[in-house]
Scaffold this active site. Sequence first.
Site, mmCIF file in Angstrom:
data_model
loop_
_atom_site.group_PDB
_atom_site.id
_atom_site.type_symbol
_atom_site.label_atom_id
_atom_site.label_comp_id
_atom_site.label_asym_id
_atom_site.label_seq_id
_atom_site.Cartn_x
_atom_site.Cartn_y
_atom_site.Cartn_z
ATOM 1 N N TYR A 158 0.837 -1.207 0.000
ATOM 2 C CA TYR A 158 0.000 0.000 0.000
ATOM 3 C C TYR A 158 0.870 1.253 0.000
ATOM 4 O O TYR A 158 1.770 1.395 0.831
ATOM 5 C CB TYR A 158 -0.936 0.017 1.205
ATOM 6 N N SER B 38 -5.585 -13.582 1.816
ATOM 7 C CA SER B 38 -6.323 -12.610 1.027
ATOM 8 C C SER B 38 -6.306 -13.046 -0.432
ATOM 9 O O SER B 38 -5.246 -13.384 -0.964
ATOM 10 C CB SER B 38 -5.672 -11.229 1.183
#
Length: 276
Positions: free
Chosen positions: A33, A135
């Site tokens: 991120y 994920s």
Amino acid sequence: MWRFTDDNGSSPQERIEAALDAGITLFDTAAIYGFDGSDGFGGAETLLGTVFGEAPNLRDKIVLATKGGIEPGVPYDSSTDYLNTSLTASMQRLGVDHVELFQVHRPDVLTHPEELADTLQNMVESGKVGAVGVSNFTQAQISALQHYLDIPLATTQPEFSPLNLSPLQNGEFDQAMQNNMAILAWSPLGGGRIANAESTRERSVALRLDSAAKEFGVSRAVAAFSWIAAHPARPIPIIGSQTPARIAEAADIAKVGWTRQGWYEVLQAAMGEKLP
């Protein structure tokens, strides 16, 4: 924390505090991120670490989750060396000595699930990680990994919204309920398409969400969050807004009560067809 930067019109600390004031305690970040395609890898974690440094009292109020396993240009690496290095680097950027949750961000098909299981288990046993999850894994990948683990997978993080029903339809929700895994639903507003509905399907879904929003006095976004959370698997919508007022309104999710008919009307609009 995907879009967590220092140039969003409000201070990073203000956004963290707005979330906490709304009752949001789970903060979902990742090593990748902040990466914009050329630089910024780890940027969101570094910024959050700066907030912790300036306001250390915030750390103890937060369930801190991060992810690793994406390496720009590779693209995926879940080898033991890489994930251990990734976790260490994430903690250094965050300025912490442990995280409550570490998730493998994307499946690396070149890593055997037994190796990955050993890596994750050692992370927990070291005390650096409280729990582990995955994920964007398939059901088969989740099952294979769990087979080699002596500890439970705590979470699975799929994309889910009224415009992306995949984990509801492919069995992932059923698997999560069977294994008592928490579901962290990313992109719960369909990448902005629920707020800015354009196609016939999107407008149909928005119309039904607006009906609930009007009835309970909430925004369309909150109606969508509540629709997600109403499933018995209890998915947790990962809210990505960087606007304090929008973050604050998430507390309104508790105001919405779905009838079975209303919930299924949204589902059928999302499917584009009637259920049999």
